[in-house]
Design an enzyme around this catalytic site. Structure first.
Site, PDB file in Angstrom:
ATOM      1  CG  HIS A   1     -24.744  12.107   9.799  1.00 50.25           C
ATOM      2  ND1 HIS A   1     -25.353  11.868   8.593  1.00 50.25           N
ATOM      3  CD2 HIS A   1     -23.500  11.569   9.695  1.00 50.25           C
ATOM      4  CE1 HIS A   1     -24.525  11.218   7.794  1.00 50.25           C
ATOM      5  NE2 HIS A   1     -23.381  11.031   8.448  1.00 50.25           N
ATOM      6  CD  GLU A   2     -20.440  12.435  12.062  1.00 47.51           C
ATOM      7  OE1 GLU A   2     -19.904  11.322  12.280  1.00 47.51           O
ATOM      8  OE2 GLU A   2     -20.567  12.906  10.918  1.00 47.51           O
TER       9      GLU A   2
ATOM     10  CG  ASP B   1     -21.852   8.354   5.654  1.00 49.61           C
ATOM     11  OD1 ASP B   1     -20.645   8.272   5.909  1.00 49.61           O
ATOM     12  OD2 ASP B   1     -22.658   9.040   6.308  1.00 49.61           O
TER      13      ASP B   1
ATOM     14  CB  THR C   1       4.047   0.381   3.175  1.00 54.34           C
ATOM     15  OG1 THR C   1       4.000   0.219   1.759  1.00 54.34           O
ATOM     16  CG2 THR C   1       2.653   0.268   3.740  1.00 54.34           C
TER      17      THR C   1
ATOM     18  N   PRO D   1       0.821  -1.210   0.000  1.00 53.79           N
ATOM     19  CG  PRO D   1      -0.563  -1.461   1.851  1.00 53.79           C
ATOM     20  CD  PRO D   1       0.652  -2.019   1.204  1.00 53.79           C
TER      21      PRO D   1
END
Ligand code: ADP
Ligand code: MG
Ligand code: ZN
Length: 627
Positions: free
Chosen positions: A438-439, A514, A221, A218
């Protein structure tokens, strides 16, 4: 640039003969008449040039300009004197020999001499050779210049040259000591180091050394770092180029850059040639049409053929790095090319401690900073994230005028790295309330689904691009992501908008991210991971985007309309079921939802302890089953 330089060099040479032979040009007949005029003539001295017809000389008394005479008008009253010629002149003998000239000069006591041939016909061969030499020398000089680390590219930023940057052994400060953790990868590369240090030892025994080593892992790294450290460790020159630098608008340029790069590398063997982000050129061939793709394919083909052209005696090792090994052309991975693969993972806890140690070498740490604790709380961070964390902490300490970096600075830095910088944004009460619910919805779902990671922080301070953030952070490393956990992730993603709908009976536009996330997860579950009964364990890939042009590479869809329809249906089913589950969970715990939202509106930010205080310890009460 190079072409311009050559023109300049040639131009200079052609101009040279005319320099220093100043004087106005006059007709030969005029020169003769001046020589013969009166008793003594009007010529002071003459110079002949060997090999051509040129004569230059000096008048005794500069005569009137013969060209002016016809223009002279009587109306001028002779007030304006006719223009005089300059003191020196140049003229050219006719091609027929003027036998009288020398006797005439002698009789008039005009001293004459001959300049040795410089640019005459007899010398033209030399002139031509000089031009060629000058051009070759110039090109050589430019090439040398651009290989010079002091002036990378230099004036010769010519596009056929490979833009690979060369780093001499002396300027590599990286060694394996700078690379924390990654013991396995370092061991693999140790062999390369040994070979480069003493190629003869291996060649004597006929040992086959890998030509190409592919580092894959990834982003952040430490692939690039490891490649450099390998060169540093072996003490050999290091040529570094980025895959994207091959891609040019001009067809054929990429391929010639590759040729050039390999040639340069072979000239300085033993050395390491490093192609970073090779997926930019190394993607599967035939995946598209159009100039950009053709160019990329030519470049890739050239890399392949150069690697085949290597003999075992050439101590050049090609390292490459990618974070998309899945899109690489299989031909690149064949034996004799990049056949040695070194996977690089995100660091483990021990690795993270090591990386933090490397990057805090020069940072004055307060006593309350415990790198072990920080490492424990940063699961999933890459080396680059950790370096960033240390840097943000140091910046934070500097902003606050401290002399040491303490634990608070690291906390602030972690928030910034995880959730992005704070934004100064004024929300109205409705927006703030909606964000809080929402959170709270996300947080409550995360708390109640046991296979999700614990909530690290919830905030309604706008950060990064979001109005609020719910941040989970793992307690333990997970390498295996199961189906249930994925379904739980879908529920988590839907938790925010489910809360909005439940409390305000409408959705805000704040759930775009989301929804995007949920869609991506659902697509992979259905089309890649065989988690839908209706589709079964078959892989249906979508078309890829071109990494630079941003266009779709029109891959033929390998499945039927019918299958596409079923995939869409299954994705919809997964997400809709998750949404429903989120609503059920939140409705069943409405009181808790209210409590978190109110606490958020009061305090703007809740950490794990504060959430525990409201919700109690996490209970594995709700089974995470979403089917
Ligand atoms: P990649 O090429 O894999 O995307 P880089 O090599 O560019 O990652 O790493 C970015 C930075 O992160 C490095 O310059 C280094 O400072 C830091 N880093 C990453 N991994 C490590 C590690 N194992 N040890 C020390 N520093 C690391
Ligand atoms: Mg890199
Ligand atoms: Zn959300």
């Amino acid at each position: 640039m190079l072409v311009l330089g050559m023109l300049l060099a040639v131009g200079l040479i052609f101009v040279l003969p005319y320099v220093g032979s100043g004087g106005s040009k006059v007709d030969y007949s005029f020169f003769r008449s001046q020589l013969e005029s009166g008793d003594e003539g009007n010529i002071k001295s003459v110079v002949f040039f060997e090999g051509n017809n040129k004569i230059s000389g000096e008048w005794k008394e500069p005569p009137d300009d013969p060209a002016e005479k016809p223009a002279e008008k009587p109306a001028d009253d002779g007030k304006k004197a006719p223009k005089k010629l300059p003191a020196r002149f140049v003229t050219y003998r006719p091609p027929v020999d003027d036998k009288d000239l020398i006797p005439l000069l002698q009789s008039r006591n005009v001293p004459y001499q001959t300049e040795p041939a410089a640019w005459g016909p007899g010398a033209s061969l030399i002139v031509n050779m000089l031009i060629v030499l000058a051009v070759i020398g110039f090109v050589w000089f430019m090439l040398r210049r651009s290989a010079d680390p002091l002036g990378p590219g230099g004036m010769a930023g010519s596009f056929i040259r490979s833009p690979a940057k060369r780093f001499a052994p002396s300027e590599q400060h990286n060694s394996f000591d700078d690379v924390a953790g990654m013991e396995q990868s370092k061991r693999e590369l140790q062999e390369v180091v040994e070979f480069l240090k003493n190629p003869a030892k291996f060649q004597r025994l006929g040992a086959q050394i890998p030509k190409g080593v592919l580092l894959m892992g990834p982003p952040g790294t430490g692939k690039t770092l490891l490649a450099r450290a390998t060169a540093g460790e072996a003490g050999v020159p290091f040529f570094s180029i980025n895959g994207s630098e091959f891609i040019q608008m001009f067809v054929g340029v990429g391929a010639s850059r590759v040729r050039d790069m390999f040639r340069t590398a072979k000239d300085s063997a033993p050395c390491i040639l490093f192609i970073d982000e090779i997926d930019a050129v190394g993607r599967v061939r035939g995946a598209g049409v159009g100039g950009g793709h053709d160019e990329r394919e030519q470049t890739l083909n050239q890399i392949l053929s150069e690697m085949d052209g290597f003999t075992q005696n050439e101590a050049v090792i090609v390292l490459a790095a990618t974070n998309r090994p899945d899109v690489l052309d299989p031909a690149l991975l064949r034996p004799g090319r990049f056949d040695r693969h070194v996977p690089i993972d995100r660091p483990t806890r021990t690795g993270r401690v090591g990386i933090l140690k490397v990057h805090t070498r020069k940072v004055p740490l307060a006593d309350n900073v415990n790198l072990e604790t920080i490492a424990t709380g940063t699961i999933g961070f890459s080396g680059a994230d950790l370096r960033n964390l240390v840097n943000e902490a140091a910046l934070n300490a500097a902003r606050e005028g401290k002399t040491q970096v303490d634990a608070d600075d690291f906390d602030a830095a972690k928030d910034r790295v995880l959730m992005g910088p704070k934004r100064e944004e004024i929300l109205n009460d409705k927006e703030r309330a909606m964000t809080a619910y929402h959170e709270a919805g996300h947080a409550l779902v995360a708390w109640l689904l046991p296979d999700l990671d614990p909530v690290h922080k919830v905030t309604i301070v706008p950060r990064g691009r979001a109005l609020g953030v719910t941040q989970l952070l793992a307690d333990e490393e997970r390498h295996h992501i199961g189906e249930q956990r994925l379904h739980s992730n879908l529920v988590l993603a839907m938790g925010g908008r489910a809360a909005e709908k439940l409390v305000f009976d409408e959705y805000s536009a704040g759930a775009e991210n989301d929804i995007q996330q949920a869609t991506d997860i659902a697509r992979r579950m259905v089309a890649h991971w065989g988690m839908s009964e209706a589709i079964g364990p078959l892989a249906f890939h979508q078309s890829e985007e071109h990494p630079f042009l941003g266009k779709e590479m029109h891959e033929m869809r390998q499945y039927s309309e019918q299958t596409a329809h079923v995939i869409d249906q299954e994705m919809q089913r997964f997400v809709n079921e998750a949404s429903q589950r989120a609503t059920e969970i939140l409705a069943a715990h409405r009181d808790k939802l209210e409590q978190i939202a109110q606490a958020l509106l009061e305090r703007e930010m809740l950490d794990r302890e504060e959430i525990t205080a409201i919700l109690g310890a996490r209970a594995p009460a709700v089974a995470a089953k979403a089917s």
